[in-house]
Each structure stands twice: as C-alpha cells, then as structure tokens.
Design a protein around this motif. Sequence first.
Motif, PDB file in Angstrom:
ATOM      1  N   PRO A  53       9.269  -0.064  -3.878  1.00 29.58           N
ATOM      2  CA  PRO A  53       8.845   1.271  -4.303  1.00 29.58           C
ATOM      3  C   PRO A  53       7.487   1.262  -5.003  1.00 29.58           C
ATOM      4  O   PRO A  53       7.162   0.327  -5.732  1.00 29.58           O
ATOM      5  N   CYS A  54       6.722   2.318  -4.743  1.00 32.87           N
ATOM      6  CA  CYS A  54       5.415   2.480  -5.374  1.00 32.87           C
ATOM      7  C   CYS A  54       5.614   2.782  -6.856  1.00 32.87           C
ATOM      8  O   CYS A  54       6.408   3.644  -7.214  1.00 32.87           O
ATOM      9  N   PRO A  55       4.905   2.047  -7.734  1.00 33.00           N
ATOM     10  CA  PRO A  55       5.083   2.306  -9.171  1.00 33.00           C
ATOM     11  C   PRO A  55       4.587   3.697  -9.596  1.00 33.00           C
ATOM     12  O   PRO A  55       4.981   4.200 -10.643  1.00 33.00           O
ATOM     13  N   GLU A  56       3.755   4.311  -8.775  1.00 35.27           N
ATOM     14  CA  GLU A  56       3.228   5.630  -9.130  1.00 35.27           C
ATOM     15  C   GLU A  56       4.199   6.746  -8.749  1.00 35.27           C
ATOM     16  O   GLU A  56       4.429   7.663  -9.505  1.00 35.27           O
ATOM     17  N   CYS A  57       4.717   6.663  -7.499  1.00 37.49           N
ATOM     18  CA  CYS A  57       5.475   7.813  -7.009  1.00 37.49           C
ATOM     19  C   CYS A  57       6.877   7.465  -6.543  1.00 37.49           C
ATOM     20  O   CYS A  57       7.653   8.357  -6.196  1.00 37.49           O
ATOM     21  N   GLY A  58       7.219   6.192  -6.476  1.00 38.73           N
ATOM     22  CA  GLY A  58       8.570   5.802  -6.091  1.00 38.73           C
ATOM     23  C   GLY A  58       8.826   5.743  -4.597  1.00 38.73           C
ATOM     24  O   GLY A  58       9.899   5.356  -4.163  1.00 38.73           O
ATOM     25  N   TYR A  91       0.848  -1.185   0.000  1.00 42.14           N
ATOM     26  CA  TYR A  91       0.000   0.000   0.000  1.00 42.14           C
ATOM     27  C   TYR A  91       0.885   1.238   0.000  1.00 42.14           C
ATOM     28  O   TYR A  91       1.868   1.301   0.735  1.00 42.14           O
ATOM     29  N   CYS A  92       0.547   2.205  -0.875  1.00 41.57           N
ATOM     30  CA  CYS A  92       1.282   3.466  -0.877  1.00 41.57           C
ATOM     31  C   CYS A  92       0.456   4.493  -0.123  1.00 41.57           C
ATOM     32  O   CYS A  92      -0.645   4.847  -0.552  1.00 41.57           O
ATOM     33  N   VAL A  93       0.994   4.944   1.007  1.00 38.94           N
ATOM     34  CA  VAL A  93       0.261   5.912   1.830  1.00 38.94           C
ATOM     35  C   VAL A  93       0.132   7.227   1.074  1.00 38.94           C
ATOM     36  O   VAL A  93      -0.893   7.892   1.112  1.00 38.94           O
ATOM     37  N   TYR A  94       1.176   7.597   0.365  1.00 40.76           N
ATOM     38  CA  TYR A  94       1.181   8.881  -0.334  1.00 40.76           C
ATOM     39  C   TYR A  94       0.056   8.939  -1.369  1.00 40.76           C
ATOM     40  O   TYR A  94      -0.676   9.908  -1.444  1.00 40.76           O
ATOM     41  N   ASP A  95      -0.079   7.887  -2.161  1.00 41.95           N
ATOM     42  CA  ASP A  95      -1.099   7.878  -3.206  1.00 41.95           C
ATOM     43  C   ASP A  95      -2.429   7.324  -2.722  1.00 41.95           C
ATOM     44  O   ASP A  95      -3.396   7.312  -3.461  1.00 41.95           O
ATOM     45  N   GLU A  96      -2.485   6.840  -1.480  1.00 43.47           N
ATOM     46  CA  GLU A  96      -3.685   6.194  -0.934  1.00 43.47           C
ATOM     47  C   GLU A  96      -4.132   5.083  -1.881  1.00 43.47           C
ATOM     48  O   GLU A  96      -5.281   5.024  -2.302  1.00 43.47           O
TER      49      GLU A  96
END
Length: 669
Positions: free
Chosen positions: A142-147, A126-131
């Motif tokens: 790493p999150c594929p959206e924001c790294g 789960y990426c907290v930044y991108d929810e």
Amino acid sequence: MAKKFYITTPIYYVNARPHIGHAYTTIACDAIARRQRLLGSDTYFLTGTDEHGQKIERAVQASGKTPQEFADDISGQFRALWDRMGLTYDDFIRTTSERHKKGVQALFKKIRDNGYIYKGTYTGQYCVYDELYVDAVGEGAPCPECGRPTETVHEENYFFKLSAFQEKLIALYNDQPDFIRPETRRNEVMSFVRGGLRDLSISRSTFSWGIPVPDDPKHVIYVWLDALANYITALGYGSSDSGKLEKYWPADVQMIGKEIVRFHCVYWPAFLMAAGLPLPKAIVAHGWLLFEENKMSKSRGNIVRAETILEVLGADALRYFLLREIVFGQDGSFSFDAVVQRYNADLANGLGNLASRTLTMITRYFKGEVPYPSHTAAHTAADDAIAEVAQKTIAESGALFDQYQFSKALELAWGLVAAVDKYIVENEPWALGEKQDEGSRARLATILYTSAEALRIVTALVHPVIPESTARIWTQLGLGDLRKFPLSDLKWGQLPLGTKLGAIEAVFPRADKSAVERMQKMEDQGRTTAVEEAKVAGPSAPSDLTAAAAPLAKAVAAVPDGKISIDDFAKVELRVGQVKVAERVKGADKLLRLEVDLGSEVRQVVAGIAEAYDPETLVGRKVVIVVNLAPRKLRGLESNGMIVAASPEGGKPVLASFLEDVPVGTRLK
Ligand SMILES: [Zn+2]
C-alpha cells in the motif's frame, strides 16, 4: 514606479471537475490580488490547469477520447467557472500549451547543464494515483500517502540531485521564516527535510502523456517538475520574451492547499536553486474545506460544486462566507445552512441594511445629496467616536488582511457596521426628520453624513472580498468606479459634501428558508448530471462526481419474454475491486462499511455481510462491485455501489470471487 506583486494559485489537476475547494483557493488569491491593485501595486495573478500524467492517460483509455480532448474539456470547465465568478486572473496557463512545454524543457536542460540531473536505474514502488515513487516494499504494497496498491517499476530514469539541497533548504527555512506559512506547515517541512533527502526520479518511460525529456524523447518529464514550472513558464521562461519574468519573478505569494506542501516547499525551491533562479517570497498553505464537518471526497460522494451557492446567493455571498467563516490556514467546515445564516446576518441585515437605511434617509430628507455636517452646535462625542472606530478599522483590518487573517479583518470591518447601526438607533434620525427647526436639521445632517462616511469606508475596505456588491453600493453613494479608488489614501472625511447619490436599490435581498433546500436539490441534481456526462466520457472517466449513476431499474429495460438483451446487461457495470478498509457499522449488526479500490477511485460501499464475514478477513480481498448503482444511504452512510454475493435462502451471503488473479478495476462482461 508601482511596486510589483505576483500571486499564483496551484494549477488544478484535470482528473476532476472544479468544485468548491478549488474555488476557495482561487477566491482567496483573487481577494488578495484585488486589494493589491487597489493599493496601487502592479499586480499579476496566475491560475491554470495541470494536464499531464499517467492518471490522465489511464483514465481516458476506455473513453474513446484522447488525453488532450479530455484535458481540453475539464480545463475549459475551470476557466468557465472562474469567468462566471468574475475572478480577475491575468493569465491562465495550461501545461499542454506549447509555451509551457518549451519552458519546462528549457528548465530541465538548465538544471542538467548545471550538473543536478543524472541517469540511473530505479527499482521500487510507484503510486499511480499520487504520481509518486514511494517507500514501500513488494508488489501491491500500500502507498503510504493514499493506501492504494503500488506498482513495482524497474526503469532507467533521470534523477534530480535533491540530496545536494538538504542544507541549503534548511538554511532557507531558517533565514526566511516567512517562506512557509503557517508555522505548523513550516515545522512539518523542516522535520521532513531534516530526516534526509533522497535523489528524486524526474522522468518516466512507461507512459507517454507528458513532456518529452530534451534529446531523449522516450522519457517524459515527471509531472511535478512539469507542473511546478508553470509559475515561471507563464511569465515566459524558456522563450525569447522574458520581460514578464524579469518584472514579476520571484512570486510574492504562492497559495496552495496543505496536501501539496512538500512539492512546493521542498522540490520547488530545490529545482529553482538548481536552475539558478530566485525563490518565491512566500508559500502560503490553506487548510481543507469540510462539508458538514466531513472531508469532501469521491468515495463519500459529498463533493459540493461552487455553482450551487453562486446560483442561489451569488458570488459575493460565497466569497464572503469562505473568507469570513474559515480561519485561513486551518481546516474549516461549511454547510448550506451556515452559508445562508451568514449571508442574512452579515450581508442582508448588516451591510445591506446599513446602506439602504442611510441612503434612503439622505434621499428622503436631503433630496439625495450628501448633507453638510454641522461644525458647531449639532456635533457630539458619538460622531467623533464613529470617526475614531473607522480610522482604527482602516489601519487594523488592512494589516490583518495582509497577514492572511481574512476572517479577523472582516470581523473588524463588521464591527464598524455594528457601531454605526447602534449610532443610528441611538440618535433616531427619523425623529429629527419630522422636525423643520434649524437645530434639528443640523443634527440630522451630521448623523447622516457620519453614517454615509462610515458606509463609504467599510465599502472600500471590503471591496476585495465582495467586489460586485460593494461596487454597487459605491455607485449608489454617487462615487463612480470603486476599482479605481486608491485604497492607501482611505481616511475619514473624504466623502465630498453635496455628492449626488445614485439610484438606490437593495444589494443583498434576504434569503428565505427555501434557499437551503434549493441548494441541496441542485447539488443532488448536479451529481446526476455529472454522472451522465461521465458515462459519455467512458466508464472510468475520472470525475469527482461519478459517484452516482442512473438507477438500475431504469437502465435495464425488460424485453417482452422476460429476457434482456446483451445491451441491457452491458448497462450494469461490474468491476473487480479490492477492499482497503472494512469496519462494522455502529448499531447495525448486519452492516459493514467498506472502502473498495476500483483502480481509478476508492468507493465507500455499505454491505449487509457482517454476519458472514469478520471485517479483518476482508481487507486485501478482491470482490465484485456493481459500480453504476445509484448511491443509497444506509444508517446515515452513503453506499456508492453494491458488492456482489450469492445469497442462499436462509443462509449467509457468500462473496463472489475469482480463482485466478485479476487486476483491480477489470470490468466483468
Ligand atoms: Zn498513493
């Protein structure tokens, strides 16, 4: 009965204070709404703020504020700015309002009753930044959206059967080619959906800042389901009063930024289909607004506020620039220089000059009354040519505007301004004004009537884009309230003869060279002010503008014996960061450019450690960052913070690090 027209902006997330990018979206919607009202549509324009989610809950933990207090503050800033800019929204929805919460719960129930929600177990990243749950494997991947590093979660969740909608969505995109605009975005969405849709987790139980799932309050509803529902809860969905919903839904235009296309073009129509509701007619995505060719971001510290341009040049200058300069749908760059140039060329020297010279001559030569054009002798082909250009502009400029081609629509309108300018210069009314013979007077009357009529037409046409100044020109033309003018009737020859002009004043005073400097200075000061406020809110208060902080020298006051108090030390904010990106700085042997994740944000830091570390060896490494150091420029790159290293005399720097594992964002004290 008037045609209805419902337009929405995305609701803005309160993790950041409003900046010029938010203003851009809202201005575009405001211009469309104003044009629709002039055309006689029963128009409803919605905007608002998105206030739930783990990002907000975490951000306020250290601040002493409640999430609600924090959301109240930022939401209030958005609303105050929209009001200051004179934006004509009809409703401002907040996702923490009771009406919205009730509506979201009703929507959840409806989708569950229709069989599209089930309970299941989720394990994944789960990426907290991108929810967002993301496709990544392993703790910290790493999150594929924001790294940013993701977190592994195992939870019992509610799932939405998104997979059941794949074929229906494809059919929607095929049957309604205008559902997603522009075409490039439509193609992206098509290929995403064709790649297969997995069911979507739509609840969380690991935090509480959200809307509880009906009948199972230990879960809160996924922020995107919560946020997207605003477009119908604002109209009364889930309440006993559904009059507005019946009248205005589905939306005619839902304007968004390109980064949230997937949520609006895949999830949103799927949720609506699952609830048995009609779908919006068009989702229109605009591009990013770049500042001096760069993406605006917290880590670069180059986010510009709308207030700066408002303060120096006014709201119309900002509106005109954004809609004229940027090709809607594509990324577009702005700079203070470009804004001032556009303002002077098109507004001060263009429309402003046409208004002032035409109206001044009518005042001087015809005592301030619109003169009668001659029917016979004093009529020339040049007069007819202006009338023709004007008629063509009315038809074509309007059509382009309605296709979201604001830049071209305005270019055409200014083509009319240029044609009339040329016409005036060639026909020299000032020379005729010196003569008293009947022929000269008749010719002068025709020229000034033609000019004033063209001015009236361009003023009405561009009113949705520059409402304040066109309303003033309209009053100077002696025509009353422009907001009540029926734009669909606009045609050549409607300016009543003998109209008494109003008081004449300059509408666009020329901007001098200091305007650019003033804007630059305000922007720098604004960043400092924002930081001071952010420090009151707490060290990790999320703000686009927390990039800078008070200079260290000022923050650490020395006590007489050369020692400092614990309070002084506490002013230095040291935090654990993780290096996400490291690269050499061209032309600087000692410098590395780093992007360091601090948990709540990613910062750009330029560090003099290139002789000691290869950039590749630093990625993923945890380091110590002085977070509240004023930003500095090194080789043209802004450094937001300092990396802590031991610096032996004559030796290479050695980065401070930890033997035990420490979470990113932890404060050192
Ligand atoms: Zn992410």
